[in-house]
Design a protein around this motif. Structure first.
Motif, PDB file in Angstrom:
ATOM      1  N   GLN A  96       0.828  -1.210   0.000  1.00  0.00           N
ATOM      2  CA  GLN A  96       0.000   0.000   0.000  1.00  0.00           C
ATOM      3  C   GLN A  96       0.864   1.262   0.000  1.00  0.00           C
ATOM      4  O   GLN A  96       0.566   2.239  -0.692  1.00  0.00           O
ATOM      5  CB  GLN A  96      -0.935  -0.013   1.202  1.00  0.00           C
ATOM      6  N   ILE A  97       1.957   1.237   0.776  1.00  0.00           N
ATOM      7  CA  ILE A  97       2.854   2.391   0.818  1.00  0.00           C
ATOM      8  C   ILE A  97       3.483   2.613  -0.559  1.00  0.00           C
ATOM      9  O   ILE A  97       3.537   3.732  -1.068  1.00  0.00           O
ATOM     10  CB  ILE A  97       3.953   2.190   1.871  1.00  0.00           C
ATOM     11  N   ALA A  98       3.961   1.525  -1.176  1.00  0.00           N
ATOM     12  CA  ALA A  98       4.597   1.643  -2.491  1.00  0.00           C
ATOM     13  C   ALA A  98       3.606   2.112  -3.541  1.00  0.00           C
ATOM     14  O   ALA A  98       3.932   2.965  -4.377  1.00  0.00           O
ATOM     15  CB  ALA A  98       5.205   0.297  -2.898  1.00  0.00           C
ATOM     16  N   MET A  99       2.386   1.573  -3.534  1.00  0.00           N
ATOM     17  CA  MET A  99       1.386   1.980  -4.522  1.00  0.00           C
ATOM     18  C   MET A  99       0.986   3.438  -4.338  1.00  0.00           C
ATOM     19  O   MET A  99       0.690   4.143  -5.308  1.00  0.00           O
ATOM     20  CB  MET A  99       0.160   1.063  -4.432  1.00  0.00           C
ATOM     21  N   ALA A 100       0.981   3.907  -3.076  1.00  0.00           N
ATOM     22  CA  ALA A 100       0.682   5.319  -2.828  1.00  0.00           C
ATOM     23  C   ALA A 100       1.746   6.223  -3.422  1.00  0.00           C
ATOM     24  O   ALA A 100       1.488   7.399  -3.691  1.00  0.00           O
ATOM     25  CB  ALA A 100       0.562   5.562  -1.322  1.00  0.00           C
ATOM     26  N   ARG A 101       2.949   5.667  -3.623  1.00  0.00           N
ATOM     27  CA  ARG A 101       4.057   6.415  -4.250  1.00  0.00           C
ATOM     28  C   ARG A 101       4.091   6.197  -5.761  1.00  0.00           C
ATOM     29  O   ARG A 101       5.063   6.540  -6.413  1.00  0.00           O
ATOM     30  CB  ARG A 101       5.402   5.989  -3.666  1.00  0.00           C
ATOM     31  N   GLY A 102       3.045   5.590  -6.318  1.00  0.00           N
ATOM     32  CA  GLY A 102       2.950   5.431  -7.761  1.00  0.00           C
ATOM     33  C   GLY A 102       3.492   4.140  -8.310  1.00  0.00           C
ATOM     34  O   GLY A 102       3.567   3.967  -9.533  1.00  0.00           O
ATOM     35  N   ALA A 103       3.869   3.188  -7.448  1.00  0.00           N
ATOM     36  CA  ALA A 103       4.447   1.935  -7.928  1.00  0.00           C
ATOM     37  C   ALA A 103       3.351   0.937  -8.284  1.00  0.00           C
ATOM     38  O   ALA A 103       2.277   0.910  -7.678  1.00  0.00           O
ATOM     39  CB  ALA A 103       5.357   1.346  -6.856  1.00  0.00           C
ATOM     40  N   LYS A 104       3.642   0.111  -9.285  1.00  0.00           N
ATOM     41  CA  LYS A 104       2.797  -1.030  -9.618  1.00  0.00           C
ATOM     42  C   LYS A 104       3.445  -2.257  -8.983  1.00  0.00           C
ATOM     43  O   LYS A 104       4.570  -2.609  -9.317  1.00  0.00           O
ATOM     44  CB  LYS A 104       2.694  -1.197 -11.135  1.00  0.00           C
ATOM     45  N   VAL A 105       2.717  -2.889  -8.059  1.00  0.00           N
ATOM     46  CA  VAL A 105       3.314  -3.917  -7.199  1.00  0.00           C
ATOM     47  C   VAL A 105       2.882  -5.315  -7.625  1.00  0.00           C
ATOM     48  O   VAL A 105       1.701  -5.564  -7.890  1.00  0.00           O
ATOM     49  CB  VAL A 105       2.935  -3.676  -5.729  1.00  0.00           C
ATOM     50  N   ARG A 106       3.851  -6.226  -7.707  1.00  0.00           N
ATOM     51  CA  ARG A 106       3.583  -7.653  -7.878  1.00  0.00           C
ATOM     52  C   ARG A 106       4.248  -8.393  -6.712  1.00  0.00           C
ATOM     53  O   ARG A 106       5.277  -7.949  -6.214  1.00  0.00           O
ATOM     54  CB  ARG A 106       4.134  -8.182  -9.214  1.00  0.00           C
ATOM     55  N   HIS A 107       3.662  -9.526  -6.319  1.00  0.00           N
ATOM     56  CA  HIS A 107       4.186 -10.251  -5.160  1.00  0.00           C
ATOM     57  C   HIS A 107       4.278 -11.741  -5.461  1.00  0.00           C
ATOM     58  O   HIS A 107       3.350 -12.327  -6.031  1.00  0.00           O
ATOM     59  CB  HIS A 107       3.291 -10.037  -3.931  1.00  0.00           C
ATOM     60  N   ASP A 115       8.071   1.789   7.302  1.00  0.00           N
ATOM     61  CA  ASP A 115       7.781   3.202   7.530  1.00  0.00           C
ATOM     62  C   ASP A 115       7.559   3.859   6.166  1.00  0.00           C
ATOM     63  O   ASP A 115       8.374   3.703   5.259  1.00  0.00           O
ATOM     64  CB  ASP A 115       8.942   3.868   8.259  1.00  0.00           C
ATOM     65  N   ALA A 116       6.469   4.601   6.031  1.00  0.00           N
ATOM     66  CA  ALA A 116       6.091   5.172   4.729  1.00  0.00           C
ATOM     67  C   ALA A 116       7.177   6.064   4.160  1.00  0.00           C
ATOM     68  O   ALA A 116       7.540   5.966   2.982  1.00  0.00           O
ATOM     69  CB  ALA A 116       4.774   5.940   4.861  1.00  0.00           C
ATOM     70  N   GLU A 117       7.711   6.951   4.981  1.00  0.00           N
ATOM     71  CA  GLU A 117       8.716   7.886   4.486  1.00  0.00           C
ATOM     72  C   GLU A 117      10.016   7.184   4.124  1.00  0.00           C
ATOM     73  O   GLU A 117      10.697   7.545   3.160  1.00  0.00           O
ATOM     74  CB  GLU A 117       8.974   8.981   5.536  1.00  0.00           C
ATOM     75  N   LEU A 118      10.363   6.150   4.886  1.00  0.00           N
ATOM     76  CA  LEU A 118      11.596   5.416   4.601  1.00  0.00           C
ATOM     77  C   LEU A 118      11.482   4.675   3.277  1.00  0.00           C
ATOM     78  O   LEU A 118      12.404   4.701   2.458  1.00  0.00           O
ATOM     79  CB  LEU A 118      11.895   4.433   5.732  1.00  0.00           C
ATOM     80  N   ILE A 119      10.339   4.006   3.063  1.00  0.00           N
ATOM     81  CA  ILE A 119      10.153   3.309   1.790  1.00  0.00           C
ATOM     82  C   ILE A 119      10.183   4.287   0.635  1.00  0.00           C
ATOM     83  O   ILE A 119      10.799   4.047  -0.408  1.00  0.00           O
ATOM     84  CB  ILE A 119       8.838   2.504   1.791  1.00  0.00           C
TER      85      ILE A 119
END
Length: 458
Positions: A18-29, A101-105
């Protein structure tokens, strides 16, 4: 940005995603290392986050063996300091403690994946070139970008992509000079499992990776003529054949190409196909050398001073009037890249309140003169400058002088084979052959630059 997460992250997958996607990333796991490698072979990624419990060394080794270039960041519980150390030693670029941590990521994503692609200029000659680039950017026409080494051809290619209607799709670059002929076909078109020794699984090539976006064929004049014919067919038919494959794959890719050579001369010599040249050369952008855009010299110098002062934690020092005059009068055989190296050195060497003439170590002979080409080739790329007395050459054979010239230039460029070959005025193939010969003779050869495969032994 495409983010691939490998492992369970101690149950923190949801939060990290969720943190990464909020930064515009497209996430796969994926859960396992093997599944992660399959994802990278089939779809690629811009960043990998891996659970520190996974075998990070095996991942790094596999990426290197299969020539998959992607930064890797390890994640683990905050209290496990030893795991963090092991991850960095194994090859991870960063370590993110969990819970995330959101800011760290956000900071790690920016630090690992972001590059400065801004084009700094003031001179009207460069302004005209970029105006033409912007004018043709929104078409799907192939564009040939030419210019001396160090003029910023890849930066202009990225500029064109950002101004095009494909800007929201991928920009993929492949250096045709840095990859041996027998591997470049697979790199471009991909391969099926078992297609050749080392093809452990199906892997998509750069064309499929760039599908819908832009593909930069950097230093295309170094491509073997046999492969040029296959590339021509791809451009005509808009489909590729994976090595070892039985079915063509449709692709929609906008092609940009660069070269530091005179392409008409390469066509005349028969080293580059005329029909491919005209297919690529719908529009030509000829980048001016730094000598031809003198108003940009001090503007770029100030830009690099600020960048490297910040990067090295040093106070900003302005360029002195005498220093500015030195830069303006210099010949800049290595263009913007040489100026960048020069300013980086100056930032590190400066001691007073300004960056004066004593901190500016220029290569290529006296200021304001046209240095001897052999000397210029040896020093234009220098990341550090060494004074050499002509008497130091006495007693050496021509082969020994050539060897020292090649190795010194390679060391100056921190092992980057492509840049060293450009500065020396020889092909990347010739450089590889020389390095192989030196290695066979027991002479230490500098390792390749980060991200550039080691071809000295090929």
């Amino acid at each position: 940005m495409r983010l691939l997460i490998i492992g369970t992250l101690d149950g923190q997958i949801g939060a990290a995603s969720q943190i990464a996607m909020a930064r515009g990333a497209k996430v796969r796991h994926v859960v396992t290392l093997e599944a992660g490698l399959e994802e990278l072979r089939g779809q690629g990624a811009d960043l990998v986050m891996i659970d520190v419990k996974c075998d990070i060394r095996t991942l790094i080794d596999s990426l290197e063996a299969e020539r998959i270039v992607v930064p890797v960041v390890a994640c683990g519980i905050a209290t496990d300091a030893s795991a963090a150390v092991r991850a960095i030693k194994a090859g991870a670029k960063e370590y993110i403690p969990l819970p995330p941590d959101a800011e760290l990521i956000a900071a790690v994503i920016a630090a690992v994946t972001q590059e400065s692609h801004n084009i700094v200029f003031k001179d009207p000659r460069m302004s005209q070139t970029l105006k033409l680039a912007e004018q043709v950017a929104n078409s799907d026409a192939s564009i040939m970008i030419t210019g001396e080494s160090g003029t910023g051809k890849e930066l202009v290619a990225r500029f064109i992509h950002k101004k095009s209607r494909r800007a929201d799709k991928r920009f993929v670059a492949v250096n045709c000079a840095a990859i041996p002929e027998n591997l470049l076909e697979s790199e471009l078109f991909g391969h099926e499992k078992g297609a050749f020794t080392g093809a452990v699984a199906r892997r998509i090539g750069k064309f499929e990776e760039a599908n819908g976006g832009t593909l930069l064929l950097d230093e295309i004049s170094e491509m073997d003529v046999r492969l040029q014919s296959k590339l021509l067919r791809v451009l005509q038919e808009k489909e590729i054949d994976r090595v070892g494959g039985s079915q063509p794959v449709k692709v929609d890719v906008r092609i940009l190409a660069t070269s530091n050579r005179q392409m008409e001369e390469e066509v005349r010599k028969g080293t580059f196909r005329e029909d491919l040249y005209y297919r690529l050369n719908v529009v030509t952008l000829a980048l001016p050398s730094l000598r031809e855009r003198p108003l940009d010299i001090t503007v770029l110098a100030d830009h690099f001073i600020k960048r490297y002062s910040e990067a090295n934690g040093l106070p900003y020092r302005a360029l002195s009037a005498e220093g500015r005059q030195m830069l303006i009068r210099h010949s800049w055989r290595g263009n913007v890249r040489e100026l960048e190296n020069c300013m980086h050195r100056a930032v590190l060497l400066a001691q007073g309140s300004e960056i004066g003439a004593e901190a500016i170590l220029l290569s290529g002979g006296p200021v304001g003169t046209n240095p001897d080409p052999v000397v210029a080739q040896a020093t234009a790329a220098a990341a550090s400058v060494t004074a050499v007395s002509p008497t130091g050459l006495v007693g050496k054979t021509v082969a020994e002088v050539e060897r020292d010239l090649i190795l010194d230039t390679l060391n100056a460029y921190l092992g980057n084979r492509t840049h060293a070959a450009n500065i020396l005025g020889i092909s990347i193939r010739t450089l590889r052959n020389k390095l192989k010969q030196y290695a066979d003779d027991g002479v230490p050869v500098p390792p390749p630059a980060g991200g550039e495969p080691d071809r000295a032994a090929l």
